[in-house]
Design an enzyme around this catalytic site. Structure first.
Site, PDB file in Angstrom:
ATOM      1  CB  THR A 306      -0.874   0.092   1.271  1.00  0.00           C
ATOM      2  OG1 THR A 306      -0.032   0.453   2.385  1.00  0.00           O
ATOM      3  CG2 THR A 306      -1.584  -1.214   1.550  1.00  0.00           C
ATOM      4  CG  ASP A 307       1.609   5.875  -0.987  1.00  0.00           C
ATOM      5  OD1 ASP A 307       2.564   5.895  -0.186  1.00  0.00           O
ATOM      6  OD2 ASP A 307       1.476   6.720  -1.887  1.00  0.00           O
ATOM      7  CG  PHE A 308       3.069   6.959   4.757  1.00  0.00           C
ATOM      8  CD1 PHE A 308       4.446   6.864   4.883  1.00  0.00           C
ATOM      9  CD2 PHE A 308       2.339   7.385   5.848  1.00  0.00           C
ATOM     10  CE1 PHE A 308       5.079   7.184   6.070  1.00  0.00           C
ATOM     11  CE2 PHE A 308       2.959   7.699   7.035  1.00  0.00           C
ATOM     12  CZ  PHE A 308       4.328   7.603   7.158  1.00  0.00           C
ATOM     13  N   GLY A 310      -2.304   3.751   3.463  1.00  0.00           N
ATOM     14  CA  GLY A 310      -3.368   3.570   2.470  1.00  0.00           C
ATOM     15  C   GLY A 310      -4.569   2.799   3.019  1.00  0.00           C
TER      16      GLY A 310
END
Ligand code: BGC
Length: 784
Positions: A306-308, A310
């Protein structure tokens, strides 16, 4: 064999390998300095093949340990000496961490790895990630600048050097390349991508992945790449970061997906989910995207992170509580949770409640362990923590020299009236502007590992390159902007411009004084490094007012003015284009920026960069891009004059200020004798398209010859022009080269309304030229 600068390292290589290398060196007569060979010698033979090894390891893992592998915290409070007492350290010991990111230094990383391999029950080594976006300590231009080189070897090489330096400092995974297509320069993250074109973006994605990962991830100077942000992150509504994206599937497939797919085709080991929603469902929880498209259609075999945060952000998106969104995410096909701790906190419960199957968890764990295996971490968890390498392979003279050369290639000459540039290495130069003596702004956004203090400012670069016969005077002239609060937002992460407390009148007076003592003014103006990048969207794309006012005053002196423009995005430069004789766009050119810019200003390097994102005339034209459709009511006049009931504006022209592909040189190139080898072809045939390019000016130079194709009639409407090929060629002054492109049916394909990738028989127009505005064309036909 472009890797001359590497050193052959490591003594534990197999003899045969060494001999092979010696042979290659002899054969090619070059000094092959440095690709470290595989460490999989004796150790390797002791460990089982991947599938078996990973299956055996997984059979020993508890559910908690499995979930732990899916957890990616940031380094938090881990630092040397206190690692054992920190919370993250405790989690590592308990097997609750699969990787960590943004720790810098080989010692720290070694210490943390030791916790994993000595104190956790199963001794599974950690991944160490970092945003190594455009170089490590040796910093290359921001990606938008790198893309302007149109040179795939240089781009690949920059990623190789980044991988070499990062891996020498303990990093084995980078969150790059960022390949989000964007047609919206309001969005600050255009600086991190390769611009607006899917074809060029795909070539760059491939070059970057190959540069980072090489042919063998287990070498100690290659690292795992992560293509991001999947998907469509570059198309947020209103250009506002993290905003909603809504797009037709035909546009996704034709215009926005290709670079991600190219990275997958190039073997990228990991993919990062984007923050935005795709078709109403955040990418982080989007099964269609992560499973149907990425795995089933494209055959991706690595893992998705995931992104930060997310996962918890899906709560804000309105998709449910932490347990719900975490289950949604893993069931969609996302394997690793960056910082969110949704997996860590809820997956066990979801397994117990049968909301997530154990197979789904096993699959995720397997993919992450596979990546660790591929990196060679099970053979040697300390593979990337060789303190000797950290001392000798980072920010080396050789790497910096390459960064300087590369940076010079990324600069784009936007205007050069009366050949004001190149400058002479004599006389007096007044260097004026808030960005002239700003070394910590040179590297640009997302330069986590850069030592800003060591970057070369424009003042230092010009002073060095101009030599002793030139007098260089400097004045700041103005602050970045009149608004101090704005300047604060625009100079975060230590990228201060040391706001000057003098009045604007005093700053100006000092500048005018040196201007009047000089033969020429070089104005260093534009954006500060953090005016672009993440969470730096803008609604106004002009140079900040304080600097515009300064520029006006400098022009009034009557001295010739060269604008050295700093920017992380396309700006609106209508006024500057009208009033300033020469404009050199330098982006943020990295740690060696000052020298590279000076090399170009003084003609030691002839500029050859070409824009990869359209520069609009006004914010109101955005989104603006060259590969647009025709509409049913296009303008009928070539001059772009207003026509009622036609697709245009009453207060602005349709065309941009500088089109995609645009960029000048100190020399001039003439295109002639364009030829096609046959007017018609069948699907299994090819056609050669050629043109003669003559260097008609006074300098040796490089030209990017661009091929665009228009599919004239289709079952769906097709763009006016699409880039389908390019060649960057060096041509000596006075000489001529014939450039040939081979066109195959692949170049004529697109996704139709059933999302089938096909070519349709019929007429095509083939354009060749120096930028996307070219009208030099020939026709061809694809036979049924
Ligand atoms: C960015 C990513 C980055 C991540 C880790 C996020 O805010 O969107 O591009 O890789 O942080 O630093």
């Amino acid at each position: 064999m472009t890797s001359k600068k590497f050193r052959i390292a490591g003594s534990n290589k197999q003899k045969t390998n060494k001999m092979k290398i010696k042979l290659i060196v002899l054969l090619f007569g070059i000094s092959l300095i440095g690709y470290s060979q595989k460490k999989q010698t004796t150790k390797n033979s002791k460990i089982k093949p991947k599938t078996e090894f990973v299956a055996e390891l997984m059979s020993k893992m508890t559910l908690d340990e499995k979930i732990g592998q899916l957890n990616l915290p940031t380094s938090g409070d881990i630092t040397t000496g206190q690692a054992n007492s920190s919370n993250v350290a405790k989690n590592i010991e308990e097997g609750k961490v699969g990787g960590l990111f943004n720790i810098k230094s080989v010692q720290k990383i070694q210490e943390v790895q030791r916790i994993a391999v000595e104190k956790s029950r199963l001794k599974i080594p950690l991944l160490f990630g970092m945003d190594v976006i455009h170089g490590y300590e040796t910093t290359f231009p921001i990606p938008l600048g790198m893309s302007a080189t149109w040179d795939m070897e240089l781009i690949k090489r920059s990623a190789q050097i980044a991988a070499q330096e990062a891996s020498a400092d303990g990093i084995n995974w980078t969150f790059s390349p960022m390949v989000d297509i964007s047609r919206d320069p309001r969005w600050g993250r255009v600086s991190e991508g390769s611009g607006e074109d899917p074809y060029l973006g795909s070539q760059i994605a491939k070059a970057m992945v190959q540069g980072y990962q090489g042919d063998d991830l287990s070498l100690d100077n290659t690292i795992l790449a992560c293509v991001k942000h999947f998907a469509l992150y570059g198309a947020p509504e209103a250009g506002r970061d993290y905003n909603t994206v809504d797009m037709s599937r035909i546009r996704m497939y034709n215009d926005y997906f290709p670079p991600y797919k190219a990275a997958v085709d190039a073997g990228v080991g990991s993919v990062m989910a984007s923050f935005n929603e795709v078709d109403g469902i955040p990418a982080t929880g989007n099964k269609w995207l992560m499973t149907d498209v990425l795995r089933k259609q494209w055959g991706f075999g690595g893992f998705v992170v995931t992104d930060f945060t997310g996962i918890p952000e899906m709560i804000e998106h309105g998709l449910g509580d932490l347990q719900t969104v975490s289950a949604l995410s893993i069931n969609a096909g996302v394997e690793m949770d960056m910082v969110g701790e949704g997996f860590l906190k809820t997956l066990k419960k979801s397994v117990e409640e049968k909301k997530v199957s154990i197979e789904q968890i096993d699959n995720a764990v397997r993919l992450i362990l596979n990546a660790k295996y591929d990196l060679g971490l099970f053979h040697d968890p300390y593979r990337y923590t060789d303190a000797k390498r950290a001392k000798t392979e980072i920010f080396t003279t050789a790497n910096r020299a390459e960064a300087r050369k590369t940076a010079a290639q990324s600069l784009v000459l936007l205007k050069n009236n009366s050949q004001l540039l190149p400058l002479k290495k004599s006389g007096t130069i007044a260097l004026i502007g808030p960005l002239a003596d700003a070394k910590n702004n040179m590297a640009g956004t997302w330069s986590v590992a850069t030592n800003q203090d060591k970057s070369i400012s424009l003042l230092a670069g010009i002073t060095e390159v101009a030599g002793k016969k030139t007098k260089v005077l400097y004045a700041k002239g103005s602050n970045l902007d009149y608004d101090a609060a704005f300047e604060e937002k625009a100079t975060m992460f230590g990228k201060t411009l040391n706001r000057d407390s003098r009045s604007k009148e005093d700053l100006l007076a000092e500048a005018l004084k040196i201007a009047n003592q000089s033969d020429i003014i070089v104005a260093a103006l534009g954006e500060s490094a953090e005016m672009s990048g993440e969470s730096s969207s803008r609604t106004n794309l002009e140079i900040p007012q304080a600097q515009k006012d300064l520029l006006k005053e400098l022009l009034k002196t009557g001295k010739p003015v060269v604008l050295v423009l700093f920017t992380g995005r396309p700006l609106v430069l209508v006024q500057e284009n009208e009033t300033v004789p020469s404009i050199l766009n330098t982006w943020f050119a990295g740690s060696e920026a000052g020298l590279a810019i000076a090399d170009v200003l003084f003609g030691d390097e002839n500029p050859s960069g070409k824009l990869t994102a359209t520069f609009p005339r006004s914010v109101g034209q955005i989104p603006i891009y060259y590969n647009h459709k025709n509409t049913g009511r296009p303008l009928s006049n070539k001059e772009g004059k207003f026509e009622k009931f036609r697709s245009n504006y009453i207060d602005e022209r349709n065309e941009p200020l500088y089109p995609f592909g645009y960029g000048l040189s100190y020399t001039t190139f003439e295109y002639s004798n364009m030829k096609v080898s046959a007017p018609k072809m069948k699907a299994d045939e090819t056609i050669q398209l050629s043109v003669e390019v003559t260097n008609t000016g006074d300098f040796d130079g490089k030209e990017v010859v661009q091929l665009y194709i228009r599919d004239v009639v289709g079952t769906v409407s097709r763009p006016m022009k699409e880039l389908k090929g390019f060649q960057k060629v060096a041509i000596k002054k006075g000489s001529k080269q014939t450039i040939t492109f081979t066109i195959s049916v692949e170049d004529l394909k697109f996704y139709n309304s059933d999302l089938k990738f096909i070519a349709e028989a019929g007429e095509f127009e083939l354009f060749l030229g120096t930028d996307s505005n070219t009208n030099q064309k020939l026709k061809m036909e694809l036979l049924p």
